[in-house]
Design a protein around this motif. Structure first.
Motif, PDB file in Angstrom:
ATOM      1  N   GLU A 158       0.822  -1.208   0.000  1.00 14.68           N
ATOM      2  CA  GLU A 158       0.000   0.000   0.000  1.00 14.68           C
ATOM      3  C   GLU A 158       0.860   1.264   0.000  1.00 14.68           C
ATOM      4  OE1 GLU A 158      -2.924  -0.195   3.059  1.00 14.68           O
ATOM      5  OE2 GLU A 158      -3.997  -1.878   2.102  1.00 14.68           O
ATOM      6  N   TRP A 159       2.007   1.223   0.691  1.00 12.52           N
ATOM      7  CA  TRP A 159       2.913   2.383   0.660  1.00 12.52           C
ATOM      8  C   TRP A 159       3.336   2.658  -0.775  1.00 12.52           C
ATOM      9  CZ3 TRP A 159       7.618   3.978  -1.039  1.00 12.52           C
ATOM     10  CH2 TRP A 159       8.170   5.123  -0.449  1.00 12.52           C
ATOM     11  N   ARG A 160       3.655   1.603  -1.506  1.00 17.02           N
ATOM     12  CA  ARG A 160       4.121   1.783  -2.881  1.00 17.02           C
ATOM     13  C   ARG A 160       3.024   2.378  -3.760  1.00 17.02           C
ATOM     14  NH1 ARG A 160       8.531   0.212  -5.412  1.00 17.02           N
ATOM     15  NH2 ARG A 160       8.519   0.197  -7.695  1.00 17.02           N
ATOM     16  N   ALA A 161       1.809   1.895  -3.617  1.00 17.95           N
ATOM     17  CA  ALA A 161       0.709   2.409  -4.435  1.00 17.95           C
ATOM     18  C   ALA A 161       0.456   3.888  -4.140  1.00 17.95           C
ATOM     19  CB  ALA A 161      -0.550   1.590  -4.172  1.00 17.95           C
ATOM     20  N   ILE A 162       0.465   4.239  -2.858  1.00 21.85           N
ATOM     21  CA  ILE A 162       0.248   5.636  -2.485  1.00 21.85           C
ATOM     22  C   ILE A 162       1.401   6.502  -2.978  1.00 21.85           C
ATOM     23  CG2 ILE A 162       0.044   7.214  -0.509  1.00 21.85           C
ATOM     24  CD1 ILE A 162      -1.309   4.853   0.987  1.00 21.85           C
ATOM     25  N   ALA A 163       2.634   6.017  -2.817  1.00 27.37           N
ATOM     26  CA  ALA A 163       3.806   6.783  -3.236  1.00 27.37           C
ATOM     27  C   ALA A 163       3.787   7.044  -4.742  1.00 27.37           C
ATOM     28  CB  ALA A 163       5.080   6.038  -2.844  1.00 27.37           C
ATOM     29  N   LEU A 164       3.446   6.036  -5.526  1.00 29.44           N
ATOM     30  CA  LEU A 164       3.397   6.209  -6.983  1.00 29.44           C
ATOM     31  C   LEU A 164       2.319   7.210  -7.377  1.00 29.44           C
ATOM     32  CD1 LEU A 164       3.896   2.514  -8.132  1.00 29.44           C
ATOM     33  CD2 LEU A 164       5.485   4.422  -8.502  1.00 29.44           C
ATOM     34  N   ALA A 165       1.170   7.164  -6.695  1.00 33.47           N
ATOM     35  CA  ALA A 165       0.095   8.111  -6.994  1.00 33.47           C
ATOM     36  C   ALA A 165       0.521   9.539  -6.662  1.00 33.47           C
ATOM     37  CB  ALA A 165      -1.163   7.735  -6.220  1.00 33.47           C
ATOM     38  N   MET A 166       1.186   9.721  -5.531  1.00 33.11           N
ATOM     39  CA  MET A 166       1.642  11.055  -5.136  1.00 33.11           C
ATOM     40  C   MET A 166       2.734  11.560  -6.075  1.00 33.11           C
ATOM     41  SD  MET A 166       1.666  10.373  -1.013  1.00 33.11           S
ATOM     42  CE  MET A 166       2.114  12.027  -0.517  1.00 33.11           C
TER      43      MET A 166
END
Length: 281
Positions: free
Chosen positions: A7-15
């Protein structure tokens, strides 16, 4: 851990898609091990950082941890001796974290301590609780070590708390707590870090040049007795008279009489932080 990493990776990529210049920090692991060997409880936190970097080491910009060393159990109390002996763990934690980063992703990354205090519980009014005089001495030493270890971000927990929420805060509802005055000293500290060492186990020294050319020395005596230390300055010529500020049981980062360094020694009060500022000669 797998869910956090995913989930950290998904949020980081979106940001990052919205702002490519964003600085990404993680994984915010609590209680990173304070020893090289560690133990089953703390080693899990080291393994969490390693697992996070295996998945997200290509995205994260700054690797972050938290640390609250006391109390060591729900039923234990913290003594002045405990606080006095504790700061050295930062000379293990930060190098160990940097080594883990290099071993896992093959390169260095900046590190951050985004939550730190001496205690994780809400105790107050004790001789070592976060609102105590000696706690300020502990924090001045710990902060100096993290400066010397070149930690990118240090977030003291926290700015303000009322008594019912513990004594973590530098400020209470109506009062200023002793650790607040550590920052009144460090705000006069230099910006360019210099090499500094101490041969006394109870004394630490952090040195930096200020933008106006002054040499600044932050000297912490964790000992419960006053002492005289030898002071040697190499590679820079400064005045033998130093402006001085003192934090101890009787002084709140107050200016005190200038210190004559011509003898090559400095007198330190018990449990104290002394800031010396020397102008270039």
């Amino acid at each position: 851990v797998e869910e956090l990493n995913r989930e950290w990776r998904a949020i980081a990529l979106a940001m990052e898609a919205v702002d490519p210049s964003i600085i990404l920090i993680g994984p915010e692991v609590s209680q990173y091990p304070p020893t090289e060997a560690g133990d089953p409880y703390n080693n899990l936190r080291r393994d969490m950082v390693r697992g996070f970097l295996e998945v997200n080491g290509d995205l994260v910009d700054i690797v972050s941890i938290h640390r609250y060393p006391f109390p060591v159990s729900m039923t234990s109390s913290t003594t002045i001796e405990d606080l006095r002996d504790n700061p050295g763990e930062w000379d293990v934690i930060i190098p160990n974290l940097r080594a883990l980063i290099r071993d896992t992703i093959g390169r260095d990354l900046p590190v951050a301590v985004t939550e730190v205090n001496s205690h994780w519980d809400i105790r107050s009014g004790g001789e070592t609780s976060p609102d105590s005089e000696y706690h300020a001495i502990w924090w001045a030493d710990v902060l100096g070590r993290m400066i010397r270890q070149r930690v990118e971000i240090v977030n003291y927990f926290n700015l303000s708390t009322s008594a019912g929420l513990g004594s973590f805060g530098l400020l209470g509802r109506y009062e200023v707590r002793p650790t607040y005055y550590v920052y009144q000293l460090y705000k006069q500290f230099g910006e360019t870090l210099l090499t500094s060492t101490s041969s006394d186990a109870e004394v630490t020294l952090t040195a930096a040049l200020r933008s106006d050319g002054a040499l600044t020395l932050m000297i912490v005596n964790r000992g419960l007795a006053g002492k005289t230390i030898n002071l040697e300055i190499a590679g820079i010529t400064v005045s033998e008279m130093a402006d001085a500020w003192l934090l101890d049981v009787a002084h709140k980062a107050d200016p005190v009489d200038p210190v004559d360094l011509s003898s090559g020694s400095v007198d330190l009060p018990a449990a104290s932080v002394m800031l010396l500022v020397m102008q270039p000669a």
